[in-house]
Design a protein around this motif. Structure first.
Motif, PDB file in Angstrom:
ATOM      1  N   LYS A   1      -1.147   6.598   1.518  1.00 22.60           N
ATOM      2  CA  LYS A   1      -2.538   6.135   1.484  1.00 22.60           C
ATOM      3  C   LYS A   1      -2.866   5.232   2.677  1.00 22.60           C
ATOM      4  O   LYS A   1      -3.968   4.703   2.779  1.00 22.60           O
TER       5      LYS A   1
ATOM      6  N   SER B   1      -7.390   4.280  -1.417  1.00 20.31           N
ATOM      7  CA  SER B   1      -6.422   3.625  -0.532  1.00 20.31           C
ATOM      8  C   SER B   1      -5.199   3.048  -1.234  1.00 20.31           C
ATOM      9  O   SER B   1      -4.287   2.594  -0.572  1.00 20.31           O
TER      10      SER B   1
ATOM     11  N   ILE C   1       0.866  -1.181   0.000  1.00 21.20           N
ATOM     12  CA  ILE C   1       0.000   0.000   0.000  1.00 21.20           C
ATOM     13  C   ILE C   1       0.903   1.231   0.000  1.00 21.20           C
ATOM     14  O   ILE C   1       1.893   1.262   0.756  1.00 21.20           O
TER      15      ILE C   1
ATOM     16  N   ASP D   1      -6.064   6.012   4.691  1.00 19.58           N
ATOM     17  CA  ASP D   1      -7.276   5.633   3.940  1.00 19.58           C
ATOM     18  C   ASP D   1      -7.453   4.124   3.941  1.00 19.58           C
ATOM     19  O   ASP D   1      -8.571   3.625   4.104  1.00 19.58           O
ATOM     20  N   TYR D   2      -6.357   3.392   3.750  1.00 22.17           N
ATOM     21  CA  TYR D   2      -6.448   1.932   3.755  1.00 22.17           C
ATOM     22  C   TYR D   2      -6.897   1.432   5.125  1.00 22.17           C
ATOM     23  O   TYR D   2      -7.713   0.516   5.217  1.00 22.17           O
ATOM     24  N   GLN D   3      -6.395   2.034   6.180  1.00 23.96           N
ATOM     25  CA  GLN D   3      -6.790   1.633   7.531  1.00 23.96           C
ATOM     26  C   GLN D   3      -8.298   1.797   7.728  1.00 23.96           C
ATOM     27  O   GLN D   3      -8.954   0.931   8.313  1.00 23.96           O
TER      28      GLN D   3
ATOM     29  N   ILE E   1     -14.546  -0.410  -1.094  1.00 23.64           N
ATOM     30  CA  ILE E   1     -13.262  -0.291  -1.797  1.00 23.64           C
ATOM     31  C   ILE E   1     -13.261   0.937  -2.701  1.00 23.64           C
ATOM     32  O   ILE E   1     -12.284   1.690  -2.752  1.00 23.64           O
TER      33      ILE E   1
ATOM     34  N   PHE F   1      -5.254   0.293  -2.783  1.00 22.35           N
ATOM     35  CA  PHE F   1      -5.419  -1.162  -2.791  1.00 22.35           C
ATOM     36  C   PHE F   1      -5.494  -1.667  -4.226  1.00 22.35           C
ATOM     37  O   PHE F   1      -6.250  -1.156  -5.041  1.00 22.35           O
TER      38      PHE F   1
END
Length: 118
Positions: free
Chosen positions: A16, A102, A12, A19-21, A97, A104
């Protein structure tokens, strides 16, 4: 009966990660709703050990990325199969998503099911 896990790792972008968290907090709830006993994700910290391969190399992480390692725990392989089917068909997953920027990328994620060894 012994547990069964799905394990995964992915890169990741560092910028970001927040945001991913947030994405993961929502996704973990859905996994648990559909049968996971536990859902965990961790950020790489001590990533290099002399003489062994690295997670960074495995996921081809760039210098601006961090490595995520995680797993979902199920009470059996059968429960895992059912949960995967439910999660895959749950429209909230795609919405979540898409709602986060994020970084991802599922194509860069390594993912597999694991049965107990010891």
């Amino acid at each position: 009966m012994a547990n069964y896990i799905d394990g995964f790792t992915l890169p990741i972008p560092k910028d970001k990660l927040s945001d991913y968290q947030q994405l993961v907090k929502s996704i973990a709830h859905i996994w648990k709703e559909h049968g996971a006993i536990d859902y965990q994700e961790f950020v790489g910290d001590d990533m290099n050990m002399e003489g062994v391969g690295s997670f960074e190399a495995m996921v081809k992480a760039n210098s601006y990325e961090v490595v995520i390692f995680g797993w979902a725990t199920f009470d059996s392989k059968e429960s895992r199969i059912k949960a995967n089917e439910k999660v895959a068909s749950d429209p909230r997953v795609a919405e979540i998503i898409e709602s986060f920027n994020s970084g991802f990328d599922a194509k860069r994620m390594a993912y597999a099911g694991f049965k107990p060894l010891i």
